[in-house]
Enzyme design. Structure first.
Site, PDB file in Angstrom:
ATOM      1  N   CYS A 114       0.819  -1.227   0.000  1.00  0.00           N
ATOM      2  CA  CYS A 114       0.000   0.000   0.000  1.00  0.00           C
ATOM      3  C   CYS A 114       0.849   1.271   0.000  1.00  0.00           C
ATOM      4  O   CYS A 114       0.333   2.357  -0.268  1.00  0.00           O
ATOM      5  CB  CYS A 114      -0.935   0.007   1.198  1.00  0.00           C
ATOM      6  SG  CYS A 114      -2.143  -1.323   1.127  1.00  0.00           S
ATOM      7  N   HIS A 248      -3.046   7.592   2.204  1.00  0.00           N
ATOM      8  CA  HIS A 248      -3.473   6.276   1.727  1.00  0.00           C
ATOM      9  C   HIS A 248      -4.826   5.978   2.361  1.00  0.00           C
ATOM     10  O   HIS A 248      -5.047   6.282   3.537  1.00  0.00           O
ATOM     11  CB  HIS A 248      -2.447   5.213   2.124  1.00  0.00           C
ATOM     12  CG  HIS A 248      -2.950   3.820   1.907  1.00  0.00           C
ATOM     13  ND1 HIS A 248      -3.502   3.426   0.712  1.00  0.00           N
ATOM     14  CD2 HIS A 248      -3.014   2.742   2.738  1.00  0.00           C
ATOM     15  CE1 HIS A 248      -3.881   2.160   0.810  1.00  0.00           C
ATOM     16  NE2 HIS A 248      -3.599   1.726   2.032  1.00  0.00           N
ATOM     17  N   ASN A 278     -10.031   0.325  -0.067  1.00  0.00           N
ATOM     18  CA  ASN A 278      -8.563   0.391  -0.085  1.00  0.00           C
ATOM     19  C   ASN A 278      -8.061  -0.154  -1.430  1.00  0.00           C
ATOM     20  O   ASN A 278      -8.161  -1.347  -1.688  1.00  0.00           O
ATOM     21  CB  ASN A 278      -8.030  -0.443   1.084  1.00  0.00           C
ATOM     22  CG  ASN A 278      -6.512  -0.425   1.194  1.00  0.00           C
ATOM     23  OD1 ASN A 278      -5.824   0.008   0.266  1.00  0.00           O
ATOM     24  ND2 ASN A 278      -6.006  -0.911   2.308  1.00  0.00           N
TER      25      ASN A 278
HETATM   26  O1  UT7 Z   1      -3.647  -0.674   3.611  1.00  0.00           O
HETATM   27  C1  UT7 Z   1      -2.850  -1.527   4.337  1.00  0.00           C
HETATM   28  C2  UT7 Z   1      -2.948  -1.260   5.744  1.00  0.00           C
HETATM   29  N1  UT7 Z   1      -4.164  -1.842   6.311  1.00  0.00           N
HETATM   30  C3  UT7 Z   1      -4.775  -1.212   7.273  1.00  0.00           C
HETATM   31  O2  UT7 Z   1      -4.373  -0.118   7.614  1.00  0.00           O
HETATM   32  C4  UT7 Z   1      -5.911  -1.892   7.964  1.00  0.00           C
HETATM   33  C5  UT7 Z   1      -5.768  -1.691   9.436  1.00  0.00           C
HETATM   34  N2  UT7 Z   1      -6.816  -2.342  10.232  1.00  0.00           N
HETATM   35  C6  UT7 Z   1      -8.096  -1.942  10.196  1.00  0.00           C
HETATM   36  O3  UT7 Z   1      -8.464  -1.055   9.448  1.00  0.00           O
HETATM   37  C7  UT7 Z   1      -9.048  -2.564  11.198  1.00  0.00           C
HETATM   38  O4  UT7 Z   1      -8.313  -3.279  12.140  1.00  0.00           O
HETATM   39  C8  UT7 Z   1     -10.099  -3.485  10.545  1.00  0.00           C
HETATM   40  C9  UT7 Z   1     -11.087  -2.650   9.752  1.00  0.00           C
HETATM   41  C10 UT7 Z   1      -9.423  -4.506   9.641  1.00  0.00           C
HETATM   42  C11 UT7 Z   1     -10.881  -4.200  11.628  1.00  0.00           C
HETATM   43  O5  UT7 Z   1     -11.472  -3.271  12.510  1.00  0.00           O
HETATM   44  P1  UT7 Z   1     -11.332  -3.469  14.085  1.00  0.00           P
HETATM   45  O6  UT7 Z   1     -12.104  -2.394  14.726  1.00  0.00           O
HETATM   46  O7  UT7 Z   1      -9.859  -3.550  14.395  1.00  0.00           O
HETATM   47  O8  UT7 Z   1     -12.077  -4.834  14.313  1.00  0.00           O
HETATM   48  P2  UT7 Z   1     -11.501  -6.194  14.878  1.00  0.00           P
HETATM   49  O9  UT7 Z   1     -10.570  -6.828  13.919  1.00  0.00           O
HETATM   50  O10 UT7 Z   1     -11.013  -5.913  16.258  1.00  0.00           O
HETATM   51  O11 UT7 Z   1     -12.805  -7.077  14.934  1.00  0.00           O
HETATM   52  C12 UT7 Z   1     -13.902  -6.739  15.793  1.00  0.00           C
HETATM   53  C13 UT7 Z   1     -14.983  -7.777  15.619  1.00  0.00           C
HETATM   54  C14 UT7 Z   1     -14.469  -9.202  15.683  1.00  0.00           C
HETATM   55  O12 UT7 Z   1     -15.432  -9.970  16.384  1.00  0.00           O
HETATM   56  P3  UT7 Z   1     -15.202 -10.358  17.921  1.00  0.00           P
HETATM   57  O13 UT7 Z   1     -13.919 -11.148  17.933  1.00  0.00           O
HETATM   58  O14 UT7 Z   1     -15.089  -9.052  18.648  1.00  0.00           O
HETATM   59  O15 UT7 Z   1     -16.432 -11.150  18.232  1.00  0.00           O
HETATM   60  C15 UT7 Z   1     -14.433  -9.633  14.251  1.00  0.00           C
HETATM   61  O16 UT7 Z   1     -14.592 -11.022  14.100  1.00  0.00           O
HETATM   62  O17 UT7 Z   1     -15.599  -7.637  14.343  1.00  0.00           O
HETATM   63  C16 UT7 Z   1     -15.606  -8.922  13.668  1.00  0.00           C
HETATM   64  N3  UT7 Z   1     -15.499  -8.682  12.239  1.00  0.00           N
HETATM   65  C17 UT7 Z   1     -16.579  -8.429  11.459  1.00  0.00           C
HETATM   66  N4  UT7 Z   1     -17.895  -8.358  11.730  1.00  0.00           N
HETATM   67  C18 UT7 Z   1     -18.718  -8.061  10.701  1.00  0.00           C
HETATM   68  C19 UT7 Z   1     -14.379  -8.644  11.471  1.00  0.00           C
HETATM   69  N5  UT7 Z   1     -14.708  -8.377  10.197  1.00  0.00           N
HETATM   70  C20 UT7 Z   1     -16.063  -8.233  10.167  1.00  0.00           C
HETATM   71  C21 UT7 Z   1     -16.981  -7.938   9.143  1.00  0.00           C
HETATM   72  N6  UT7 Z   1     -18.280  -7.856   9.470  1.00  0.00           N
HETATM   73  N7  UT7 Z   1     -16.589  -7.704   7.858  1.00  0.00           N
END
Ligand code: UT7
Length: 321
Positions: A114, A248, A278
């Site tokens: 990225c 980005h 993204n």
């Molecule tokens: O461009 C390259 C660089 N990439 C980035 O900068 C991405 C960086 N990371 C992020 O943007 C975020 O961490 C994400 C958007 C990927 C995830 O957001 P988050 O607030 O960190 O959520 P999380 O991974 O902590 O997940 C929270 C909950 C989980 O459930 P539990 O374990 O709390 O029950 C996930 O399983 O949300 C669940 N979850 C979803 N639920 C519905 C994960 N993906 C989804 C989804 N829909 N698509």
């Protein structure tokens, strides 16, 4: 006066097909609300069967050349940031050279995930400053729809396809405008936080994107904050000098975190993540293209760009328009 690079052309290309969060929610255990709240994304463009990093990159390049009033015959080098090339080789850049009908100059791809556009911009600037090239096409082109695991809701909802291009042109004339500086970093010890588990150099020819989202998020906030400080410090500038942040586009929450640090109001931040998701190395040149063409970015504005991606790689660039 030392030679420096001017940003003289901007172009973008997005595939026709638009996929909304609701369409994804019809196939996956996710919802429009979750995706919007956690990322700011409402929809993304997805490549059709004939769209590739080469075809999309060539379209974006043509538009950037038109904007600059240049033709392919004026270009000395093509540098493409991509993690989703059509082939291991020839490089996407060389295929784009051929699509544009270029028989002069040179082209190569650069893999910095990225951060690919910032790395490509920095590389192009070095060629220009050293006198090896005068006009360089800097392209980010990606088809992440072909490397995401469409059954993994934690990653597939985050990405979209597209390409963006900028023409950098060397000048020896005195003036304020131009790319002021670029700042690059990488740290392979964090490589397993965001990677693709296959490639042509391994037994697994193709792979899927894997990400520890929460860890990458933590790194992004910290490293992008230090990266913008580094860029401003290098130029003796302050937060208040920044006219536009063109980040980005991975997650609206990361973007807002950096904007808050810079004390920049939301209307001074160019956002495309809501409509593009993204697009990896394509996201910054796509955002630049939009904001230059709709008149938001004006002559004299100070534009700060930053990115973080798999590698980890991260960096920033400051340009006076
Ligand atoms: O461009 C390259 C660089 N990439 C980035 O900068 C991405 C960086 N990371 C992020 O943007 C975020 O961490 C994400 C958007 C990927 C995830 O957001 P988050 O607030 O960190 O959520 P999380 O991974 O902590 O997940 C929270 C909950 C989980 O459930 P539990 O374990 O709390 O029950 C996930 O399983 O949300 C669940 N979850 C979803 N639920 C519905 C994960 N993906 C989804 C989804 N829909 N698509």
């Amino acid at each position: 006066m030392a030679r420096r690079s001017l940003l003289v052309g901007f172009g973008g290309f997005l595939p026709d097909r638009v996929v909304t969060n609701d369409e994804l929610a019809a196939q996956l255990d996710t919802s429009d609300d979750w995706i919007k709240t956690r990322t700011g994304i409402t929809r993304r463009h997805i490549a059709g069967p004939n769209d590739t990093a080469t075809s999309m990159g060539a379209q974006a390049a043509r538009r950037a050349l038109d904007y600059a009033g240049l033709t392919p015959a004026d270009i000395d080098a093509v540098i493409v940031g991509t993690s989703t090339p059509d082939q291991a080789f020839p490089a996407t850049a060389v295929r784009i050279q051929a699509e544009l009908g270029m028989q002069q100059g040179f082209g190569f791809d650069l893999a910095a995930a990225c951060s690919g556009f910032i790395f490509a911009l920095s590389t192009a600037d070095a060629f220009i400053r050293s006198g090896q090239a005068r006009n360089v096409l800097v392209i980010g082109s990606e088809v992440y729809s072909r490397i995401v695991d469409w059954s993994d809701r934690g990653t597939c909802v985050l990405f979209g396809d597209g390409a963006g291009a900028v023409v950098l042109s060397g000048t020896d004339e005195p003036g304020e405008a131009g790319l002021l500086s670029t700042h690059l970093h990488s740290d392979g010890t964090a490589g397993d936080l965001l990677y693709v588990d296959g490639a042509v150099g391994r037994r697994e020819m193709s792979g899927h994107l894997k990400m520890s989202g929460r860890d990458v998020f933590r790194h992004a906030v910290a490293k992008l904050s230090s990266s913008v400080d580094e860029a401003l410090k290098a130029e003796g500038l302050e937060y208040g000098d920044v006219s536009w942040l063109v980040p980005h586009q991975a997650n609206i929450r990361i973007i807002e975190g950096v904007a808050k640090k810079l004390n920049l109001p939301p209307e001074r931040v160019v956002i495309t993540v809501d409509r593009h998701a993204n697009t990896s190395a394509a996201s910054i040149p796509l955002a630049l293209d939009e904001a230059v063409r709709d008149g938001r970015i004006q002559k004299g504005d100070l534009v700060l760009m930053e990115a973080l991606g798999g590698g980890l790689t991260w960096g920033s660039a400051l340009a006076r328009f």
